[in-house]
Scaffold this motif. Structure first.
Motif, short mmCIF file in Angstrom:
data_model
loop_
_atom_site.label_atom_id
_atom_site.label_comp_id
_atom_site.label_asym_id
_atom_site.label_seq_id
_atom_site.Cartn_x
_atom_site.Cartn_y
_atom_site.Cartn_z
N LYS A 160 3.66 -3.72 5.64
CA LYS A 160 3.60 -3.20 7.02
C LYS A 160 4.52 -1.99 7.18
CE LYS A 160 3.75 -4.67 11.83
NZ LYS A 160 4.35 -3.42 12.25
N LYS A 161 5.73 -2.05 6.58
CA LYS A 161 6.65 -0.91 6.68
C LYS A 161 6.06 0.32 6.00
CE LYS A 161 10.78 -3.88 6.72
NZ LYS A 161 12.03 -4.24 5.99
N ASN A 162 5.53 0.16 4.81
CA ASN A 162 4.97 1.30 4.08
C ASN A 162 3.73 1.87 4.79
OD1 ASN A 162 6.91 1.09 2.07
ND2 ASN A 162 5.69 -0.37 0.88
N LEU A 163 2.96 1.03 5.40
CA LEU A 163 1.78 1.51 6.12
C LEU A 163 2.18 2.34 7.34
CD1 LEU A 163 -0.61 -1.59 5.96
CD2 LEU A 163 -0.89 0.62 4.83
N SER A 164 3.29 2.05 7.95
CA SER A 164 3.77 2.86 9.08
C SER A 164 4.10 4.27 8.61
CB SER A 164 5.00 2.20 9.71
OG SER A 164 4.67 0.93 10.23
N LYS A 165 4.75 4.37 7.45
CA LYS A 165 5.06 5.69 6.90
C LYS A 165 3.77 6.43 6.54
CE LYS A 165 9.50 4.17 4.95
NZ LYS A 165 10.29 3.99 3.71
N LEU A 166 2.82 5.74 5.97
CA LEU A 166 1.55 6.37 5.62
C LEU A 166 0.84 6.89 6.86
CD1 LEU A 166 -0.69 7.00 3.56
CD2 LEU A 166 -1.59 4.68 3.95
N ALA A 167 0.89 6.19 7.94
CA ALA A 167 0.23 6.62 9.18
C ALA A 167 0.86 7.91 9.69
CB ALA A 167 0.33 5.52 10.23
N ASP A 168 2.19 8.03 9.63
CA ASP A 168 2.85 9.26 10.08
C ASP A 168 2.44 10.45 9.20
OD1 ASP A 168 4.07 7.76 12.01
OD2 ASP A 168 5.91 7.41 10.83
N GLY A 169 2.42 10.28 7.88
CA GLY A 169 2.07 11.37 6.97
C GLY A 169 0.63 11.83 7.16
N THR A 170 -0.27 10.95 7.30
CA THR A 170 -1.67 11.32 7.49
C THR A 170 -1.88 12.03 8.82
OG1 THR A 170 -2.07 9.08 8.33
CG2 THR A 170 -2.58 9.49 6.03
N HIS A 171 -1.08 11.71 9.83
CA HIS A 171 -1.19 12.41 11.11
C HIS A 171 -0.79 13.87 10.96
CE1 HIS A 171 -1.18 13.11 15.40
NE2 HIS A 171 0.08 13.52 15.33
N GLN A 172 0.29 14.13 10.21
CA GLN A 172 0.71 15.51 9.97
C GLN A 172 -0.34 16.26 9.16
OE1 GLN A 172 4.56 15.23 8.12
NE2 GLN A 172 5.58 14.37 9.95
N LEU A 173 -0.89 15.63 8.17
CA LEU A 173 -1.93 16.26 7.36
C LEU A 173 -3.15 16.60 8.20
CD1 LEU A 173 -2.93 17.11 4.54
CD2 LEU A 173 -3.74 14.76 4.21
N GLU A 174 -3.51 15.72 9.11
CA GLU A 174 -4.66 15.95 10.00
C GLU A 174 -4.42 17.16 10.88
OE1 GLU A 174 -7.40 13.38 13.17
OE2 GLU A 174 -5.36 12.74 12.67
N THR A 175 -3.15 17.37 11.34
CA THR A 175 -2.83 18.52 12.19
C THR A 175 -2.91 19.82 11.40
OG1 THR A 175 -1.36 17.09 13.49
CG2 THR A 175 -1.07 19.47 13.72
N GLY A 176 -2.46 19.85 10.15
CA GLY A 176 -2.45 21.07 9.35
C GLY A 176 -3.81 21.48 8.83
N VAL A 177 -4.74 20.63 8.73
CA VAL A 177 -6.03 20.98 8.13
C VAL A 177 -6.94 21.71 9.11
CG1 VAL A 177 -7.39 18.94 8.76
CG2 VAL A 177 -7.75 20.02 6.54
#
Length: 728
Positions: A207-224
Motif C-alpha cells: 500500500k505504501k509503495n502504491l501511493s508513491k507510484l500514484a504520485d509519479g504517474t500523475h506527474q508523468l501524465e502532466t508532462g506528456v
C-alpha cells in the motif's frame, strides 16, 4: 293336506323307478362337481409355482469396478438356484429358444453380456441401466406369462438391491477417504492461515509503495500533454509535405509521359517529311510528263478538229447526192407506173430514201463532233496551262519539304535529350513522394503512439490511483483471509472428525441398498386362490345344478290323476326346494370339509348357500314351467350374462360399460357379494342384505310359477319314466 299327499305319491313313484331316481341323485351332485372340480383345480396355483419350468440364460461377461471383479449375472444365477419360486432351468440360448418353440418352457429370462458392465455406470456422466430380458411364452399359457412378469419384477428388485450394496460399499469407502482428506485439508488450512498473516504484512508494504507510484504517474501524465500537442503539429506539417510531394511526382510523371509521346511524334514527323519529300519529287516528275503529254494531246486535238471538218463537208455532199437519187427514183416511178409496180424498183426507191436519211444523220453527227473537238481542244489548252503551273508549284513544295525534314530531325534530337533529363526528374519525384509517404506514415504512427502513450499513462495513473485505493481493501481482505483460514482449519478438522465417525457396516450397507420395506396389512385377507374364487364357482355350480334339475324333475304334471293345480304347484315346489337344500348342503360340505374352505360363520354360510340355491331354482322353475325348453335357453342366456357381470373374477369396473347395466338385475351379482362377505370380510350385515335381495328373486320366481298353475287348472298326468329328452 292333499297337496302333501300328492307330493308323497310323486316322490314314491320316483323312488320306485331307478331310471328316475338315479338321474335325480346325479343332479344333486352337479353343484358338487362344478364347485369341487373347479375349486380343487385352482385352489392354490401359486403354491405349485416351483413346478413351472423357466429357462435362464446367463451370457454376462462380468466387469471390473474400482479394481474389483463384478459378476452381477452370476450372482443372480446363484440366487435363483437357492430359490424355489420356479423350476429354474439354466440352459444356453439355443436350448432356451428350442424349448420355447417346443412349449417346454413357459418363459425365458436372459442375462445379457453387458449386464455387469452397465451396472457399473451409475457414477458415469451418462449411466445406463442394466437390462434383464424377459420373454414370456404367452401363446403357450398367458397367465403363466403374467405370473412370470411379476416374478421378474421381484428379481429386478433383488438385483437392484445387490448392485446398490456394491455402490454403497464403494461410497462408504470414499467417505473414509474424504475423512482422511478433510484432515489433511485442515492441516493445509492451518498453513494457509500462517501464509495469510504474512500476506497481510506484505499488503501493508504494498500500500505504501502504491501511493508513491500514484504520485509519479500523475506527474508523468502532466508532462506528456505538451509532447502530445507538438507531435500532432509535426504530423500535420509532414502531411502537407507528403501531399505536395505526391502532386510533384504526379506532374513529373505526366510530363515525362507527354515528352515521350512528343519525341515519338517528332520521329514520326521526320519520317513523314522524308516520305513527303520523296513523294513531291515523284509527283514533280509525273507533272513534267503530264505537261508534255498534254502538249501532244493539244496538237492531236487540233488535227482531229481539222479532219472532222473535212469529214463533215464530205458527209454533206453524200447527203445531197442521196437525196437527189431518191428524188430521181421517185419522179421516175411517178412517170412510169410499170416501173413503180416493179418490186425491184420499189426496193431501190426505199433503199435510196433510207440512204438519204442516214447520210443526213451522219452529217448532223459530224457537225456535233466538230463542235466537240473544238471544245476538247480549248479544254486541253487550259489543262496544259494548269500542268505547267503544277510543275512550278511542286518545285516550290519540294524546297519547303526539304526544309521541314531538316527541322523535324533537329526537333527529334532535342526532344530525346529533354526526355532523358525529364525521366531523371520523374524518378527523383517518385522517390521524393515515396519518402514523404514513409515520413507521413511514420508521423501517423508517432501520433498514434503518442496518443497510446498518453492514454497508457492516463490508464496507469488511474490504475495506480485505484491500486492505491484498493490496497486498503486488500489489507482488509488479507485480514479477513487470516481470520477465515483459521476458521476453515477449525471447520475442516471438525468435518474430518464427523466423517470419521461414519463406519462401513453390513447393516448400514443393507440399509442404503433397501431403505424402504413394504409391510403388507391385508384387509379381509384371502389365503389362497381357491378361497377368492369360491363365491364365483359356488354360485355357478348351484345355478347349473338348478338348471339341470328341471331336466329330470317334471315342472308341471303329477302322477296323481285328480291333483288340482294347487296340489301340483305345491308338489313341484316342494320337490325343487328339497333338491335345492340337498345341492347346497352337498356343495357346502365339499368346500368346508374336503377343500378346507375357511369361512367367518358356518351357519350363516350354510343358510346363504341354501337361499342362493333356492332363488336360482325358483327362477329357473318359473322359466321352464312357462316355456319348457325355450325357458331353459333363457336360463342359459341368463347364466352367460351372470358369468360376465357378477364381478366374481375381474372387478365390475373392468368390464365393458354396456354390460354393467345388467349387473343389478341378475341374482348371481348378489350371491357372489354375499359369499364374499360370509367367507372373507365377515361383514354379516352385507350377507343378510344379499339374502333379502335373493329372497325377492325367489318370491318373484315362485309367484310366476304359481301364476302358471292358476292359469292352467287342467290336470296333467306325467309319466315319470326317467326318459329325459332335451330338444335343442
Amino acid at each position: 293336506m292333499k297337496s302333501l299327499t300328492v307330493f308323497g305319491q310323486d316322490l314314491k313313484s320316483a323312488f320306485k323307478k331307478p331310471k328316475v331316481f338315479i338321474p335325480i341323485l346325479v343332479v344333486l351332485f352337479i353343484p358338487v362337481l362344478y364347485s369341487g372340480l373347479f375349486l380343487n383345480a385352482f385352489w392354490d396355483p401359486y403354491g405349485k409355482m416351483n413346478e413351472l419350468p423357466v429357462a435362464v440364460v446367463n451370457t454376462d461377461q462380468g466387469a471390473t469396478y474400482n479394481d474389483k471383479s463384478l459378476e452381477v449375472g452370476q450372482n443372480l444365477v446363484d440366487e435363483l438356484k437357492k430359490s424355489n419360486d420356479f423350476d429354474w432351468q439354466f440352459v444356453t440360448r439355443e436350448q432356451a429358444e428350442q424349448g420355447m418353440e417346443n412349449d417346454t418352457y413357459y418363459m425365458t429370462i436372459v442375462i445379457p453380456e453387458d449386464f455387469s458392465t452397465k451396472a457399473t455406470t451409475l457414477m458415469d456422466d451418462h449411466p445406463q441401466p442394466a437390462e434383464l430380458i424377459y420373454e414370456p411364452n404367452e401363446g403357450y399359457n398367458f397367465l403363466a406369462g403374467q405370473i412370470g412378469g411379476t416374478a421378474v419384477k421381484q428379481i429386478k428388485s433383488k438385483v437392484s438391491a445387490k448392485v446398490t450394496e456394491s455402490y454403497t460399499e464403494t461410497l462408504l469407502d470414499q467417505v473414509e477417504k474424504i475423512s482422511s482428506g478433510l484432515s489433511d485439508a485442515g492441516d493445509g488450512a492451518n498453513k494457509i492461515n500462517e501464509g495469510a498473516t504474512k500476506l497481510d504484512d506484505g499488503a501493508s508494504i504494498l500500500k505504501k509503495n502504491l501511493s508513491k507510484l500514484a504520485d509519479g504517474t500523475h506527474q508523468l501524465e502532466t508532462g506528456v500533454t505538451p509532447l502530445k500537442e507538438g507531435t500532432a503539429t509535426l504530423a500535420q506539417g509532414i502531411g502537407t509535405l507528403h501531399s505536395g510531394a505526391n502532386s510533384l511526382s504526379d506532374g513529373l510523371s505526366q510530363l515525362a509521359a507527354a515528352g515521350t509521346k512528343l519525341g515519338n511524334g517528332a520521329l514520326q514527323a521526320e519520317a513523314g517529311g522524308k516520305q513527303l519529300q520523296a513523294g513531291i519529287q515523284s509527283a514533280q516528275g509525273g507533272a513534267a510528263k503530264l505537261d508534255a503529254g498534254l502538249a501532244a494531246s493539244e496538237q492531236g486535238s487540233a488535227k482531229l478538229a481539222a479532219g472532222l471538218q473535212i469529214s463533215v463537208e464530205g458527209s454533206s455532199k453524200v447527203s445531197e447526192g442521196a437525196k437527189a437519187v431518191a428524188q430521181g427514183l421517185a419522179q421516175l416511178a411517178e412517170t412510169s407506173p410499170e416501173l413503180a409496180a416493179s418490186p425491184a424498183v420499189q426496193q431501190l426507191l426505199a433503199a435510196s430514201q433510207a440512204v438519204a436519211a442516214g447520210s443526213e444523220q451522219v452529217y448532223q453527227g459530224g457537225q456535233q463532233l466538230v463542235e466537240g473537238s473544238k471544245s476538247l481542244q480549248a479544254a486541253q489548252q487550259q489543262l496544259h496551262q494548269g500542268s505547267s503551273q503544277l510543275v512550278q508549284g511542286e518545285q516550290q513544295l519540294l524546297q519547303g519539304a526539304t526544309q521541314l525534314s531538316t527541322g523535324h530531325k533537329q526537333l527529334a534530337t532535342g526532344l530525346q535529350q529533354f526526355n532523358a533529363k525529364l525521366s531523371e526528374a520523374a524518378a527523383g519525384g517518385a522517390k521524393l513522394a515515396e519518402g514523404s509517404s514513409q515520413l507521413n506514415a511514420g508521423a501517423g504512427r508517432l501520433v498514434t503512439g503518442m496518443n497510446q502513450l498518453s492514454d497508457g499513462i492516463a490508464t496507469v495513473a488511474d490504475g495506480s490511483r485505484k491500486l492505491d485505493d484498493d490496497a486498503g481493501t486488500l489489507k482488509e481482505g488479507t485480514a479477513k483471509l487470516t481470520d477465515g483460514s483459521g476458521e476453515l482449519a477449525t471447520k475442516l478438522n471438525e468435518a474430518a472428525a464427523e466423517t470419521g465417525s461414519v463406519k462401513k457396516t453390513n447393516e448400514l450397507v443393507e440399509m442404503y441398498a433397501q431403505p424402504v420395506e413394504v409391510k403388507e396389512h391385508k384387509h379381509n385377507e384371502v389365503p389362497n386362490y381357491g378361497t377368492g374364487f369360491s363365491p364365483y364357482f359356488l354360485s355357478l355350480g348351484l345355478f347349473v345344478g338348478a338348471l339341470i334339475a328341471t331336466l329330470v324333475v317334471p315342472t308341471r304334471g303329477s302322477t296323481v290323476t285328480d291333483a288340482s293345480s294347487w296340489n301340483r304347484f305345491v308338489s313341484r315346489t316342494l320337490a325343487f326346494t328339497i333338491m335345492s337344500a340337498v345341492q347346497s348342503l352337498l356343495a357346502s360340505w365339499l368346500v368346508l370339509s374336503v377343500l378346507g374352505l375357511e369361512v367367518q360363520s358356518i351357519p350363516l354360510f350354510l343358510l346363504f348357500s341354501f337361499v342362493t340355491s333356492l332363488s336360482f331354482m325358483y327362477i329357473i322353475q318359473a322359466l321352464v314351467t312357462w316355456l319348457e325348453n325355450p325357458g331353459r335357453f333363457l336360463a342359459i342366456l341368463m347364466l352367460i350374462f351372470q358369468l360376465t357381470t357378477s364381478a366374481g373374477t375381474f372387478p365390475l369396473e373392468l368390464i365393458p360399460n354396456w354390460l354393467k347395466m345388467f349387473n343389478p338385475w341378475l341374482p348371481m351379482t348378489y350371491s357372489v357379494t354375499g359369499y364374499k362377505a360370509v367367507i372373507s370380510s365377515g361383514q354379516f350385515g352385507v350377507t343378510w342384505d344379499q339374502i333379502g335381495i335373493l329372497c325377492i328373486f325367489a318370491v318373484v320366481g315362485l309367484g310366476a310359477t304359481f301364476t302358471y298353475f292358476m292359469v292352467h287348472r287342467t290336470s296333467e298326468i306325467e309319466d315319470i319314466s326317467g326318459e329325459v329328452v332335451l330338444h335343442m
